[in-house]
Scaffold this active site. Structure first.
Site, PDB file in Angstrom:
ATOM      1  N   HIS A 417     -16.371  40.870 -33.713  1.00 23.82           N
ATOM      2  CA  HIS A 417     -17.721  41.141 -34.212  1.00 23.82           C
ATOM      3  C   HIS A 417     -18.579  41.807 -33.148  1.00 23.82           C
ATOM      4  O   HIS A 417     -19.344  42.732 -33.422  1.00 23.82           O
ATOM      5  CB  HIS A 417     -18.377  39.840 -34.672  1.00 23.82           C
ATOM      6  CG  HIS A 417     -19.767  40.049 -35.162  1.00 23.82           C
ATOM      7  ND1 HIS A 417     -20.857  40.001 -34.336  1.00 23.82           N
ATOM      8  CD2 HIS A 417     -20.240  40.348 -36.391  1.00 23.82           C
ATOM      9  CE1 HIS A 417     -21.944  40.240 -35.038  1.00 23.82           C
ATOM     10  NE2 HIS A 417     -21.601  40.464 -36.288  1.00 23.82           N
ATOM     11  N   ARG A 575       8.143  66.049 -22.266  1.00 21.97           N
ATOM     12  CA  ARG A 575       8.965  66.267 -21.077  1.00 21.97           C
ATOM     13  C   ARG A 575       9.615  64.950 -20.678  1.00 21.97           C
ATOM     14  O   ARG A 575       8.929  63.942 -20.473  1.00 21.97           O
ATOM     15  CB  ARG A 575       8.107  66.792 -19.925  1.00 21.97           C
ATOM     16  CG  ARG A 575       8.915  67.150 -18.676  1.00 21.97           C
ATOM     17  CD  ARG A 575       8.023  67.729 -17.583  1.00 21.97           C
ATOM     18  NE  ARG A 575       7.132  66.722 -17.025  1.00 21.97           N
ATOM     19  CZ  ARG A 575       6.106  66.994 -16.210  1.00 21.97           C
ATOM     20  NH1 ARG A 575       5.849  68.253 -15.891  1.00 21.97           N
ATOM     21  NH2 ARG A 575       5.338  66.029 -15.747  1.00 21.97           N
ATOM     22  N   GLU A 677      10.510  76.367 -14.092  1.00 21.41           N
ATOM     23  CA  GLU A 677       9.800  76.037 -12.864  1.00 21.41           C
ATOM     24  C   GLU A 677      10.658  76.292 -11.618  1.00 21.41           C
ATOM     25  O   GLU A 677      10.196  76.121 -10.492  1.00 21.41           O
ATOM     26  CB  GLU A 677       9.348  74.570 -12.885  1.00 21.41           C
ATOM     27  CG  GLU A 677      10.473  73.588 -13.179  1.00 21.41           C
ATOM     28  CD  GLU A 677       9.969  72.194 -13.520  1.00 21.41           C
ATOM     29  OE1 GLU A 677       8.809  71.888 -13.202  1.00 21.41           O
ATOM     30  OE2 GLU A 677      10.737  71.416 -14.110  1.00 21.41           O
ATOM     31  N   GLY A 698       6.086  75.876 -15.961  1.00 21.59           N
ATOM     32  CA  GLY A 698       5.345  74.943 -15.114  1.00 21.59           C
ATOM     33  C   GLY A 698       4.930  75.669 -13.857  1.00 21.59           C
ATOM     34  O   GLY A 698       5.722  75.835 -12.923  1.00 21.59           O
ATOM     35  N   SER A 699       3.693  76.113 -13.821  1.00 19.50           N
ATOM     36  CA  SER A 699       3.283  77.039 -12.760  1.00 19.50           C
ATOM     37  C   SER A 699       3.216  76.384 -11.389  1.00 19.50           C
ATOM     38  O   SER A 699       3.370  77.070 -10.367  1.00 19.50           O
ATOM     39  CB  SER A 699       1.924  77.669 -13.101  1.00 19.50           C
ATOM     40  OG  SER A 699       0.935  76.664 -13.223  1.00 19.50           O
ATOM     41  N   ASN A 700       2.994  75.085 -11.328  1.00 24.61           N
ATOM     42  CA  ASN A 700       2.898  74.444 -10.014  1.00 24.61           C
ATOM     43  C   ASN A 700       4.214  74.564  -9.246  1.00 24.61           C
ATOM     44  O   ASN A 700       4.251  75.035  -8.105  1.00 24.61           O
ATOM     45  CB  ASN A 700       2.515  72.970 -10.171  1.00 24.61           C
ATOM     46  CG  ASN A 700       1.069  72.791 -10.583  1.00 24.61           C
ATOM     47  OD1 ASN A 700       0.266  73.712 -10.444  1.00 24.61           O
ATOM     48  ND2 ASN A 700       0.730  71.626 -11.085  1.00 24.61           N
ATOM     49  N   ASP A 701       5.312  74.117  -9.881  1.00 22.85           N
ATOM     50  CA  ASP A 701       6.600  74.190  -9.192  1.00 22.85           C
ATOM     51  C   ASP A 701       7.094  75.625  -9.072  1.00 22.85           C
ATOM     52  O   ASP A 701       7.726  75.996  -8.066  1.00 22.85           O
ATOM     53  CB  ASP A 701       7.641  73.329  -9.918  1.00 22.85           C
ATOM     54  CG  ASP A 701       7.620  71.885  -9.443  1.00 22.85           C
ATOM     55  OD1 ASP A 701       7.273  71.655  -8.269  1.00 22.85           O
ATOM     56  OD2 ASP A 701       7.933  70.987 -10.245  1.00 22.85           O
ATOM     57  N   CYS A 748       2.459  75.589 -19.588  1.00 20.87           N
ATOM     58  CA  CYS A 748       1.847  74.257 -19.554  1.00 20.87           C
ATOM     59  C   CYS A 748       1.335  73.890 -18.172  1.00 20.87           C
ATOM     60  O   CYS A 748       0.997  72.740 -17.912  1.00 20.87           O
ATOM     61  CB  CYS A 748       2.849  73.197 -20.036  1.00 20.87           C
ATOM     62  SG  CYS A 748       4.286  72.993 -18.967  1.00 20.87           S
TER      63      CYS A 748
END
Length: 790
Positions: A417, A575, A677, A698-701, A748
């Site tokens: 409530h 993933r 990646e 995966g642009s970071n790796d 991504c």
């Protein structure tokens, strides 16, 4: 039947003026929904005319009006006014005809039930309650396990008196109802022996986000008042409604174990009911089976379809027969009238240390000083605008809840409530912390954050709160799909109104790290875990499951299904686990199963783990979770994605292992993507495209491995750039070459979220989809539209 009493089966929902919202709704269900499988305990209602006759018979109208006028003029306090009026009502006498009618109806109920003195629930039903624009839930009293004629008559009179509790007077004042225009009907309903079973509350939508394709169920042992009043932290379940018509599916997308500290049972000491501590066994198991969860959800859908609006329902399970009953139903009154044209997004920055956590209510945030009050007797000490901290908030607290900026409690669930009232008042609240009254103190400045998913956080100090209003009407259409990057399942429904094209990256490791917390091999090889403290912690986490591996599989399948449900039928690309060895080692029980690597970033991660004997049975659990989500729950929009796959040969080995575990690419529409990646994914794009349905960049790796830069090295931060010509060449190449052989390519990585202009670059390369964080969605969508228009 006399006009003073009407049996439920003779009532319809249009009879609010005669018997109030609660009783008219009970009558509607008894008279129209029994044939559709909705079981409602039988009974009868006294009429609003009977209440008015009682007031007139005892000459109470003018006396009550005088007390209320004195309250309005501040000549007496709220407590004084309420106490005096309730005393007048309780001292009144029954008119002879009403007395005879209630006695006759109770005798008839005894005949119907075959019990000499049937035990009944005596419920208040005000003629102004449960309307679509105002919920009076819990404002008047309910009395349980009332047995015998004398006790029934006393309980009916106490229901009349409860029309003038402090909270009811305050609530009518806030909602603008004339006190004297509201009458009260009393519902007398056969008790369900949920004292021996369980009970709770359910809504036919998500109470936090308004997502209308789920049923939310709370459950606890014993009678249901503890859940309603927030005295316990209940189990919580969520079910995806569109799949309930298929009996072969169990579309449960949330199943969390509550503490269920106490339960309400029948008393043997002269009182009707009492609370006792639950046993360790009761705390360690779910109240409802999966079949019962789905059966209740189907009832919710049937009731919602009949009423034509989202519903708030109370249910009970008879411990003797196992039968499920609906004991109340009313229109939901918060999300159903919320503004649909805009979405407010709250963000917290400069936050201090986390002091406590619980279930979030409201989706907003607030800062301010703590006002800690543990007893309703002390509510006069509350300071306007402070953050109310208390053990549990019941309806007696409404007069001060509306003066608070936020609320934090030790106990309660999201359908208690107190949570309902907090939503109606537009207040952020965190319930079920377990320790707020122990770790917080008066005048301490804190931040209450309910904007980070279903878990609410209390931070030390006053953080910075940023509020953005996102208009939903000005989102452009784009050929390029704009999707979400999503990690937290509990936050998924927060963004359901945004027109995303699905989820381009759902991070499995977030669910493992935050919900499961245990290394999978510590579950499949529990005998190899030697640390007793770790063993005890794993035992506690897995206590409600038949075995330890099923804890991993069920929790992961449920978390991923929750994301898939929000976006169904659009694709949700999951993933598979992509922890590094040091991250796996940090999971509970993980240290004994992981090697010590000099450079985990390019070590034993992703695809190389899945076919290795060192992790293979852990990957088996991941596959079982995907299979359960797709096959058993129905979310065939889940797409699998393999990270850090270094070679086509490695891809073959992973796909073979997946097939062994029942996940063969192409079967039942299963699509499998690969993360792009590693430079080899670009160099051999055509070979990878033969094995996978698509790529997700995966642009970071990819940046790290193309430029040879450790992305976590702050001394090299100036070199790490997705816009470097070499990285851009890699991106353009994989898109061109994949498209040439019919494979799709998405992006991504974080770049478009941090730099929306990067999206224009990707559109120029012909990207099929861009996946971004939800808070960046609007800017990226606009940039994609501009890029497509040239």
């Amino acid at each position: 039947m006399p006009d003073n009493v009407i049996w439920f089966e003779h009532l319809k929902r249009g009879d609010v003026a005669s018997v109030g919202g609660k009783n008219s709704s009970l009558g509607e269900m008894v008279s129209t929904l029994a044939e559709k499988g909705i079981a409602v305990p039988g009974g009868f209602a006294t009429t609003a005319d009977a209440y008015r006759a009682f007031i007139a018979h005892n000459d109470l109208a003018d006396r009550i009006a005088a007390e209320l006028a004195a309250l309005e003029d501040h000549r007496i306090t709220l407590a004084q006014a309420g106490s005096r009026i309730r005393a007048m009502v309780n001292e009144g006498h029954w008119p002879d005809d009403i007395l005879a009618d209630i006695r006759a109806a109770y005798a008839e109920l005894a005949t119907r039930t075959g019990e000499a003195t049937p035990s009944v629930a005596v419920r208040s039903s005000a003629t102004a309650e449960d309307l679509p624009d105002a919920s009076f839930a819990g404002q008047q009293e309910t009395f349980l396990n009332v047995e015998g004629e004398t006790a029934l008559l006393a309980a009916c009179k106490r229901c009349y008196a409860s029309l003038f509790t402090d909270r009811a007077i305050t609530y009518r004042t806030v909602q603008g109802f004339d006190h004297m225009a509201v009458a009260l009907s009393v519902g007398v309903q056969q008790m369900v022996r949920s004292d021996l079973g369980g009970s709770g509350v359910m809504f036919s939508l998500d109470t936090e986000s308004g997502f209308d394709k789920v049923v939310l169920i709370n459950a606890a042992w014993g009678l249901g008042e503890n859940v309603v009043q927030g005295a316990v932290t209940p189990d919580e379940y969520m079910v995806y409604k569109p799949f309930l018509s298929n009996p072969a599916l169990m579309p449960i997308v949330e199943r969390s174990l509550g503490a269920k500290e106490i339960k309400m049972i029948y008393a043997r000491d002269g009182s009707a009911v009492k609370n006792v501590k639950t046993s360790k066994a009761e705390r360690a198991q779910f109240v409802l089976s999966e079949q019962e969860i789905c059966d209740l959800a189907r009832m919710a859908v049937t009731i919602e379809d009949h009423y034509g609006c989202p519903m708030d329902m109370e249910w009970a399970r008879d411990g003797r027969t196992g039968e499920l009953y609906i004991v109340q139903a009313r229109p939901e009154t918060v999300q159903s009238r919320a503004e649909q044209g805009a979405l407010k997004s709250y963000a917290i920055t400069n936050k201090g240390a986390t002091l406590t956590t619980g279930l979030s209510v409201g989706g907003a945030a607030a800062v301010g000083p703590v006002c800690l009050i543990e007893s309703a007797a002390d509510i006069e000490a509350f300071i306007d605008g402070a953050i109310l901290v208390t053990s549990t908030t019941d309806p007696d607290w409404v007069p001060i809840m509306k003066r608070a900026s936020a609320i934090v409690t030790d106990h309660g669930g999201r359908t208690s409530h107190a949570a309902i009232v907090s939503r109606e008042l537009g207040l952020p609240a965190i319930v079920g912390t377990g320790n707020a009254t122990h770790v917080l103190h008066d005048e301490q400045h804190i931040t209450v954050s309910c904007c980070e998913g279903e878990e609410g956080y209390v931070y030390e100090g006053e953080a910075t709160i940023e509020i953005e209003e996102i208009a939903l009407s000005d989102m452009p259409d784009t050929k390029t799909k704009v999707m979400f990057n999503m990690a937290n399942p509990t936050a998924a429904s927060r963004w359901w109104r945004l027109p995303a094209d699905g989820v381009g990256l759902a991070r499995m490791e977030f669910v493992v790290n935050n919900a499961i917390k245990v290394h999978p091999l510590a579950l499949t090889r529990f005998d190899q875990v030697t640390d007793q403290a770790v063993r005890d912690e794993i035992d506690a986490l897995t206590r409600a499951f038949p075995d330890k591996p099923s804890y991993f599989v069920d929790t992961l399948a449920t978390g991923l299904s929750r994301i898939a449900a929000v976006h169904y039928p659009n694709p949700v690309i999951v993933r598979m686990s992509d922890f590094k060895t040091n991250e796996y080692a940090a999971l509970l029980g993980g240290a004994g199963f992981e090697p010590d690597e000099e450079n985990p970033m390019i070590g034993w991660r992703g695809a190389s783990r899945y076919y290795s004997e060192g992790y293979r049975d852990g990957f088996a659990l991941e596959c079982q979770a995907i299979l359960q989500a797709r096959r058993d729950k129905g979310f065939d929009n889940i797409v699998m994605m393999i990270p850090f796959c270094r070679s086509p040969e490695e891809a073959d080995r992973v796909l073979d292992v997946m097939a062994e575990y029942g996940l063969k690419r192409g079967d039942d529409g299963l699509q499998v993507y690969v993360m792009c990646e590693v430079p080899s994914n670009v160099i051999l794009a055509e070979e990878f495209a033969k094995r996978f349905d698509g790529f997700s960049i995966g642009s970071n790796d990819l940046t790290q491995l193309t430029l040879g830069v450790d992305r976590d090295n702050e001394n090299l931060a100036h070199v790490f750039r997705e816009r470097d010509p070499a990285v851009q060449w890699m991106i353009e190449q994989v898109i061109t070459r994949a498209h040439a052989v019919g494979a799709k390519v998405g992006f991504c990585g974080q770049a478009p979220s941090n730099d929306p202009d990067f999206a224009e670059l990707l559109v120029g390369y012909g990207i099929d989809s861009i996946s971004v964080t939800p808070d960046a969605f609007r800017a990226v969508k606009a940039n994609v539209a501009r890029a497509e228009q040239g």
